[in-house]
Write an enzyme that holds these catalytic residues in place. Structure first.
Site, mmCIF file in Angstrom:
data_model
loop_
_atom_site.group_PDB
_atom_site.id
_atom_site.type_symbol
_atom_site.label_atom_id
_atom_site.label_comp_id
_atom_site.label_asym_id
_atom_site.label_seq_id
_atom_site.Cartn_x
_atom_site.Cartn_y
_atom_site.Cartn_z
ATOM 1 N N LYS A 1 63.061 -39.815 50.828
ATOM 2 C CA LYS A 1 62.057 -38.891 50.276
ATOM 3 C C LYS A 1 62.429 -38.450 48.858
ATOM 4 O O LYS A 1 61.581 -38.437 47.962
ATOM 5 C CB LYS A 1 61.896 -37.679 51.197
ATOM 6 C CG LYS A 1 61.396 -38.024 52.599
ATOM 7 C CD LYS A 1 61.119 -36.794 53.433
ATOM 8 C CE LYS A 1 62.377 -36.028 53.807
ATOM 9 N NZ LYS A 1 63.285 -36.822 54.665
ATOM 10 N N THR A 2 63.687 -38.095 48.643
ATOM 11 C CA THR A 2 64.123 -37.694 47.305
ATOM 12 C C THR A 2 64.025 -38.863 46.330
ATOM 13 O O THR A 2 63.589 -38.699 45.179
ATOM 14 C CB THR A 2 65.564 -37.162 47.345
ATOM 15 O OG1 THR A 2 65.644 -36.058 48.248
ATOM 16 C CG2 THR A 2 66.011 -36.710 45.967
ATOM 17 N N ASP B 1 62.202 -29.797 48.035
ATOM 18 C CA ASP B 1 62.778 -30.306 49.282
ATOM 19 C C ASP B 1 62.740 -29.224 50.367
ATOM 20 O O ASP B 1 62.804 -28.029 50.051
ATOM 21 C CB ASP B 1 64.223 -30.748 49.038
ATOM 22 C CG ASP B 1 64.729 -31.683 50.118
ATOM 23 O OD1 ASP B 1 63.921 -32.141 50.945
ATOM 24 O OD2 ASP B 1 65.942 -31.956 50.131
ATOM 25 N N THR C 1 61.305 -32.366 56.786
ATOM 26 C CA THR C 1 61.720 -33.062 58.004
ATOM 27 C C THR C 1 60.942 -32.561 59.210
ATOM 28 O O THR C 1 61.051 -33.122 60.297
ATOM 29 C CB THR C 1 63.225 -32.854 58.260
ATOM 30 O OG1 THR C 1 63.499 -31.443 58.296
ATOM 31 C CG2 THR C 1 64.051 -33.483 57.149
ATOM 32 N N ARG D 1 70.666 -44.004 54.341
ATOM 33 C CA ARG D 1 71.807 -43.167 53.961
ATOM 34 C C ARG D 1 73.012 -43.468 54.846
ATOM 35 O O ARG D 1 74.148 -43.563 54.365
ATOM 36 C CB ARG D 1 71.438 -41.695 54.065
ATOM 37 C CG ARG D 1 72.602 -40.736 53.763
ATOM 38 C CD ARG D 1 72.142 -39.306 53.785
ATOM 39 N NE ARG D 1 71.238 -39.024 52.661
ATOM 40 C CZ ARG D 1 70.341 -38.045 52.663
ATOM 41 N NH1 ARG D 1 70.209 -37.278 53.719
ATOM 42 N NH2 ARG D 1 69.576 -37.842 51.606
#
Length: 360
Positions: A80-81, A125, A174, A233
């Site tokens: 997302k980032t 975020d 999230t 990640r």
């Protein structure tokens, strides 16, 4: 040599940061900055979101306008980032990054919004954790590019309208269900990030290996991808740990056997389960015959807090089909018995487990 799955040492203390945890620590953030793709063509996976977002951005560029506000939802570690930075790069605009927990007052948000440049991208975020006063101010800012700043207190307070330059808000969450409908409806584009397939993670790992100057074979990348819980990640984190092992204990080349041995050292098994995950499954199977058993009882048996079992271990176990949540409690599935190499008790796991609990 890789130990059998039912012979893992589950007595080792849990580290503060889980190797298979999806949240980013300081090291992850530093490495991710170097590994992040710079444009949509370089971004791996999320094909539907990429295609839809590409259309939104290209149309905005052709109109010479700022892009619509974008909401990205999905589990941590899915990109997302990274996508927010790509949106800014594709639009040729600067980006400002902040988070919901950092905005506790409407004044905090007003200060950020009033300093934005024309066309700038604001990445927010964990937007669902923003305070309610700031959230209500954001409604007007997103829709009318204006905020009302309150000056003074009590009966003498005055609302001064402040015009804002057009900007693009990219919100990431999230837990999209916690966003109030008025906020959710103000986003022009909403994209849900899905977990990655192993083949997509292999592409991520090969790309990261090139950037990290690590030599890795296709079989080694496949082995790491299969243990990465569908999350880039985690894949990049496991790649770095396997790289360390290959550098110290081998010739620096990551093969399937090197990856297996390295991840056995770090207690990440073939399905991506770590010490905590296996401890939960072993307690459920060996102590309670497969369940059903209450969450609090299961947490005591594992020696962890209830919240740790429910929020850290269970989501992945449920997604993998190894554990089920039922009204009567947690129940192991046949896949859990097979994964740990155990045989279900005769007459059904649930019945045996409850009989053993009460001595019946």
């Amino acid at each position: 040599m890789l130990p059998p799955q039912n012979e893992w040492d589950d007595t080792a203390p849990e580290t503060e940061e889980r190797l298979v945890g999806a949240d980013a620590d300081g090291e992850d953030q530093a490495v991710e900055a170097a590994l992040r793709p710079k444009d949509l063509d370089e971004f791996v996976g999320q094909e539907k979101v990429r295609l839809q977002l590409d259309l939104v951005l290209r149309a905005a560029r052709q109109r010479g306008a700022t892009a619509d506000h974008v909401l990205l939802s999905g589990a941590p570690g899915l990109g997302k980032t990274t996508l927010s930075m790509i949106i800014a790069a594709e639009m040729g605009a600067p980006i400002r990054i902040t988070s919901g927990p950092a905005i506790q007052h409407a004044g905090d948000l007003a200060a950020i919004l009033s300093s934005l440049q024309d066309g700038e991208v604001l990445f927010l975020d964990e937007i669902h954790r923003m305070s309610r006063p700031a959230e209500e101010m954001l409604y007007m800012a997103m829709e009318d590019f204006r905020v009302d700043v309150i000056v003074g207190k009590g009966p003498g307070a005055t609302a001064i309208p402040l015009e804002l330059p057009p900007f693009t808000l990219v919100g990431a969450t999230t837990r999209a269900g916690l966003l109030p409908p008025p906020l959710r409806d103000r986003f022009g584009f909403t994209g849900h990030m899905e977990f990655y397939e192993p083949a997509e993670l292999e592409r991520v790992i090969h790309r990261s290996a090139r950037l990290l100057d690590v030599e890795i074979g296709d079989d080694g990348a496949a082995e790491i991808a299969g243990r990465s819980r569908g999350t880039p990640r985690i894949a990049n984190r496991l790649l770095r740990r396997v790289r360390d092992y290959a550098q110290v204990e081998a010739d620096g080349v990551i093969t399937r056997e090197i990856a297996r041995t390295a991840l056995a050292v770090y207690e990440v098994d073939a399905r991506g389960l770590d010490r905590l995950d296996r401890a939960v499954l072993q307690a459920l199977l060996k102590l309670f015959g497969g369940g059903p058993v209450g969450l609090s009882t299961l947490a005591v048996a594992v020696g962890e807090e209830r919240e740790t079992v429910e929020e850290v271990a269970e989501p992945f176990l449920v997604r993998e089909g190894l554990l089920a949540r039922t009204p009567r409690g947690r129940v192991a599935t046949p896949a859990a018995w097979a994964h740990l190499g155990l045989v279900p008790p005769q007459g059904g796991a649930a019945g045996k487990g409850q009989a053993g609990l009460f001595g019946a």
